[in-house]
Scaffold this active site. Structure first.
Site, mmCIF file in Angstrom:
data_model
loop_
_atom_site.group_PDB
_atom_site.id
_atom_site.type_symbol
_atom_site.label_atom_id
_atom_site.label_comp_id
_atom_site.label_asym_id
_atom_site.label_seq_id
_atom_site.Cartn_x
_atom_site.Cartn_y
_atom_site.Cartn_z
ATOM 1 N N ASP A 42 77.892 83.564 66.974
ATOM 2 C CA ASP A 42 78.830 82.762 66.292
ATOM 3 C C ASP A 42 80.265 83.322 66.139
ATOM 4 O O ASP A 42 81.075 83.367 66.866
ATOM 5 C CB ASP A 42 78.212 82.588 64.694
ATOM 6 C CG ASP A 42 76.936 81.797 64.680
ATOM 7 O OD1 ASP A 42 76.612 81.261 65.976
ATOM 8 O OD2 ASP A 42 76.359 81.666 63.697
ATOM 9 N N GLU A 91 70.440 86.616 73.358
ATOM 10 C CA GLU A 91 70.937 86.290 71.951
ATOM 11 C C GLU A 91 70.326 84.776 71.699
ATOM 12 O O GLU A 91 70.647 84.223 72.747
ATOM 13 C CB GLU A 91 72.086 86.529 71.498
ATOM 14 C CG GLU A 91 72.401 87.886 70.665
ATOM 15 C CD GLU A 91 72.002 87.629 69.126
ATOM 16 O OE1 GLU A 91 71.031 86.936 68.913
ATOM 17 O OE2 GLU A 91 72.381 88.473 68.308
ATOM 18 N N LYS A 111 79.209 79.217 69.548
ATOM 19 C CA LYS A 111 80.096 78.228 68.674
ATOM 20 C C LYS A 111 81.662 78.880 68.803
ATOM 21 O O LYS A 111 82.076 79.819 67.904
ATOM 22 C CB LYS A 111 79.695 78.136 67.354
ATOM 23 C CG LYS A 111 78.281 77.793 67.158
ATOM 24 C CD LYS A 111 77.516 77.974 65.950
ATOM 25 C CE LYS A 111 76.253 77.518 65.488
ATOM 26 N NZ LYS A 111 75.684 77.918 64.369
HETATM 27 C C1 PRP Z 1 72.036 85.528 63.977
HETATM 28 C C2 PRP Z 1 71.941 85.538 65.428
HETATM 29 C C3 PRP Z 1 72.825 86.794 65.755
HETATM 30 C C4 PRP Z 1 73.817 86.632 64.847
HETATM 31 C C5 PRP Z 1 75.069 86.019 65.425
HETATM 32 O O1 PRP Z 1 71.117 86.542 63.458
HETATM 33 O O2 PRP Z 1 70.676 85.723 65.976
HETATM 34 O O3 PRP Z 1 72.169 87.993 66.111
HETATM 35 O O4 PRP Z 1 73.343 86.124 63.984
HETATM 36 O O5 PRP Z 1 76.274 85.850 64.375
HETATM 37 P P1 PRP Z 1 77.326 86.331 64.699
HETATM 38 O O6 PRP Z 1 77.835 86.332 66.303
HETATM 39 O O7 PRP Z 1 78.409 86.153 63.744
HETATM 40 O O8 PRP Z 1 77.308 88.283 64.469
HETATM 41 P P2 PRP Z 1 70.466 86.456 62.090
HETATM 42 O O9 PRP Z 1 71.104 87.239 61.298
HETATM 43 O O10 PRP Z 1 70.463 85.209 61.661
HETATM 44 O O11 PRP Z 1 69.023 86.865 62.361
HETATM 45 P P3 PRP Z 1 67.808 86.366 63.105
HETATM 46 O O12 PRP Z 1 68.112 86.329 64.621
HETATM 47 O O13 PRP Z 1 66.532 87.258 62.682
HETATM 48 O O14 PRP Z 1 67.316 84.821 62.579
#
Ligand code: PRP
Length: 181
Positions: free
Chosen positions: A103, A99, A131
């Site tokens: 977050d 990943e 984070k």
């Molecule tokens: C982001 C990141 C994780 C997720 C993390 O994806 O790549 O998959 O958010 O957030 P969390 O820990 O709060 O679940 P995003 O939806 O931005 O898609 P992308 O990778 O295509 O930019």
């Protein structure tokens, strides 16, 4: 640096060094075992590609998955949907989920369960960024690149409205950019 970016958080060099360190740890941990890297699209594309090339371990395969985000901002339902299944048969495999950022932890918690339910021999996680102040669920992440403050960061795979993913470094987005949109 573009106007929308406030400052560099992690330079290209810092990222390269940390990725090499994580690759060395992974090489040691998986010695003698086959490894299936599964990158989570799209953010993990850069890390997955760089990690794969930094691994000296020979028996590494790369695969990809994509999941829907559960909300546009801070929604905390934790409902995740798989948009792209990994192509590989997961049963019996040693899987390393890759990943870009963790977050809340909700995405990884869900993916971990999903892959375990498919009968993986093991599932571990590698995330470039974490984070801790935003964590809503505890997820055991084996390889963490950097713990960072809860700022909106872009670059090295991470986007703002699909932009800035291709920057070779990670920068903090200027607050005025998302405050007004
Ligand atoms: C982001 C990141 C994780 C997720 C993390 O994806 O790549 O998959 O958010 O957030 P969390 O820990 O709060 O679940 P995003 O939806 O931005 O898609 P992308 O990778 O295509 O930019």
């Amino acid at each position: 640096m573009p106007d929308e970016l406030a400052r560099t958080l992690l330079s290209e060099q810092q990222i390269r060094v940390r990725v090499a360190d994580m690759a060395a740890e992974i090489d040691a941990d998986y010695a003698g075992r086959d490894l299936l890297l599964i990158g989570v699209l799209k953010g993990a594309v850069m890390l997955t590609a760089d990690l794969a090339r930094a691994l000296e371990h020979t028996n590494v395969e790369m695969d990809w998955t994509s999941v829907s985000s559960y909300g546009s901002g801070s929604t905390t339902s934790g409902v995740v949907r798989m948009l792209k299944e990994p192509d590989s048969d997961i049963a019996g495999r040693h899987v390393l989920l890759v990943e870009d950022t963790t977050d809340s932890g909700l995405t990884l918690a869900w993916l971990l369960e999903n892959l375990r339910a498919r009968g993986a021999a093991s599932v571990e996680i590698c995330t470039l960024l974490r984070k801790p102040e935003l964590a809503l669920v505890e997820v055991a992440v084996r390889y963490v690149g950097f713990d960072i403050p809860p700022e909106f960061v872009v670059g090295y795979g991470l986007d703002y409205a699909q932009r800035y993913r291709t920057l070779p470094y990670i920068a903090v987005l200027a607050p005025h950019v998302y405050a007004t949109s």
